[in-house]
Structures are given as structure tokens and as C-alpha cells.
Design a protein around this motif. Sequence first.
Motif, short mmCIF file in Angstrom:
data_model
loop_
_atom_site.label_atom_id
_atom_site.label_comp_id
_atom_site.label_asym_id
_atom_site.label_seq_id
_atom_site.Cartn_x
_atom_site.Cartn_y
_atom_site.Cartn_z
N GLY A 173 0.84 -1.20 0.00
CA GLY A 173 0.00 0.00 0.00
C GLY A 173 0.87 1.24 0.00
O GLY A 173 1.72 1.41 -0.86
N GLN A 174 0.68 2.12 0.98
CA GLN A 174 1.48 3.34 1.11
C GLN A 174 2.69 3.12 2.03
O GLN A 174 3.42 4.05 2.33
N THR A 175 2.88 1.87 2.46
CA THR A 175 3.98 1.54 3.36
C THR A 175 4.94 0.58 2.65
O THR A 175 4.54 -0.23 1.84
N TYR A 176 6.21 0.71 2.98
CA TYR A 176 7.26 -0.16 2.43
C TYR A 176 7.91 -0.84 3.63
O TYR A 176 8.42 -0.17 4.52
N THR A 177 7.86 -2.15 3.66
CA THR A 177 8.27 -2.91 4.85
C THR A 177 9.35 -3.93 4.52
O THR A 177 9.68 -4.16 3.36
N GLY A 178 9.85 -4.57 5.57
CA GLY A 178 10.79 -5.68 5.41
C GLY A 178 12.21 -5.25 5.10
O GLY A 178 13.06 -6.09 4.85
N GLY A 179 12.47 -3.96 5.11
CA GLY A 179 13.79 -3.48 4.74
C GLY A 179 14.65 -3.13 5.94
O GLY A 179 14.26 -3.32 7.10
N GLN A 180 15.84 -2.64 5.62
CA GLN A 180 16.78 -2.21 6.65
C GLN A 180 17.36 -0.85 6.27
O GLN A 180 17.42 -0.50 5.09
N ILE A 181 17.79 -0.12 7.30
CA ILE A 181 18.48 1.14 7.08
C ILE A 181 19.81 1.10 7.83
O ILE A 181 19.88 0.64 8.97
N TYR A 182 20.85 1.54 7.15
CA TYR A 182 22.18 1.62 7.74
C TYR A 182 22.43 3.07 8.15
O TYR A 182 22.23 3.99 7.36
N ASP A 183 22.85 3.26 9.39
CA ASP A 183 23.16 4.59 9.91
C ASP A 183 24.68 4.75 9.95
O ASP A 183 25.33 4.20 10.84
N PRO A 184 25.26 5.47 9.00
CA PRO A 184 26.72 5.60 8.99
C PRO A 184 27.28 6.39 10.17
O PRO A 184 28.45 6.24 10.50
N LYS A 185 26.44 7.18 10.84
CA LYS A 185 26.92 7.93 12.01
C LYS A 185 27.25 6.99 13.17
O LYS A 185 28.16 7.24 13.95
N SER A 186 26.47 5.89 13.29
CA SER A 186 26.69 4.96 14.39
C SER A 186 27.30 3.64 13.92
O SER A 186 27.80 2.87 14.73
N GLY A 187 27.20 3.36 12.62
CA GLY A 187 27.68 2.08 12.10
C GLY A 187 26.69 0.96 12.33
O GLY A 187 27.02 -0.20 12.15
N LYS A 188 25.46 1.29 12.71
CA LYS A 188 24.46 0.26 13.02
C LYS A 188 23.43 0.14 11.90
O LYS A 188 23.14 1.10 11.20
N THR A 189 22.90 -1.07 11.77
CA THR A 189 21.84 -1.34 10.81
C THR A 189 20.58 -1.68 11.59
O THR A 189 20.62 -2.46 12.54
N TYR A 190 19.47 -1.07 11.18
CA TYR A 190 18.20 -1.25 11.87
C TYR A 190 17.14 -1.79 10.92
O TYR A 190 17.19 -1.52 9.71
N SER A 191 16.17 -2.50 11.48
CA SER A 191 14.97 -2.82 10.71
C SER A 191 14.30 -1.49 10.41
O SER A 191 14.45 -0.52 11.16
N CYS A 192 13.55 -1.44 9.31
CA CYS A 192 13.01 -0.14 8.91
C CYS A 192 11.73 -0.33 8.12
O CYS A 192 11.55 -1.34 7.44
N LYS A 193 10.85 0.66 8.25
CA LYS A 193 9.70 0.74 7.37
C LYS A 193 9.55 2.19 6.93
O LYS A 193 9.93 3.12 7.65
N MET A 194 9.03 2.36 5.73
CA MET A 194 8.84 3.70 5.17
C MET A 194 7.36 3.86 4.85
O MET A 194 6.74 2.95 4.32
N THR A 195 6.82 5.03 5.18
CA THR A 195 5.40 5.30 4.94
C THR A 195 5.25 6.65 4.25
O THR A 195 5.74 7.66 4.75
N MET A 196 4.57 6.64 3.10
CA MET A 196 4.31 7.89 2.38
C MET A 196 3.30 8.71 3.17
O MET A 196 2.30 8.20 3.64
N LYS A 197 3.59 9.98 3.31
CA LYS A 197 2.69 10.94 3.97
C LYS A 197 2.41 12.04 2.95
O LYS A 197 3.06 13.09 2.97
#
Length: 137
Positions: free
Chosen positions: A87-111
Amino acid sequence: MKNLMITCCALLVSVFTFAQSTDPVIGKWQNPSGEGKIEIYKKGDKYFGKLYWIKDANKKDEKNPEATLRGRKIQGLEILTNFVKDGQTYTGGQIYDPKSGKTYSCKMTMKGRDKLDIRGYMGVSLLGRTETWKRID
């Protein structure tokens, strides 16, 4: 009359095809701090995003947990990986934060058309943080 009908049918087919091929998340986005610009694109049936511009173009990935990757530049890194549209959400992905070096589960939602909520979390989505990215040209 026949030519008019053919033209109308061709126009409807092209509009329908264009509507199916575009996706609101695809494009260029800026994070709230203004330090980075991310381009989101589709590969196969999944969505990815790379950090195509950062304020300090020479900044290295110094916090990466893999020592062999710490010398690479942050600019150009694929920081969003493997999202699936729901739908308007994108799930099941990951985001890498280069400031911390950590990878997190992530979801994106169109607003709307020009705002995208990015929620990074560990384990459960309730335990995370959301930031809103704005579309740029």
C-alpha cells in the motif's frame, strides 16, 4: 471517427501504463538535518536507497563494524535495502546509519506526495525512531 477512437484508446493505454510504472517513493529525498540526500529506486521487485550527496563528501564509514569497510566513503552508500511495497507503506527493509555504524529494521510510509516517514527500529517497531524526509527535485 475511427482514427479518433484509435487515438483515444492509445492515450488511455499510455496513461494506464504510466500510472502503473510510477511509484511515489521513487525519487530524491532530503533528511531533516539537511546533511544528506537519498535517492530511492527499485531493483527487481524491491526498493533501495543510496546516499548520493552528503555535506562532507570525503567522510569515511569509520563506525562500520566491519574493519575492512571503514575506509570507504559514505557518499554513494546504499543505506536502504530490500523494501517491499504494501500500500502506502514499504516494509521488510533495513536502514544503515553511517553515524553509528548500526543497521536497523526499517519501514517507510508515504505521507502525501512529498513527505516520507522513515522508522528505524530494533526488534519491535514500537521501539524505534521516526524521521520525516522531504522530496527534492
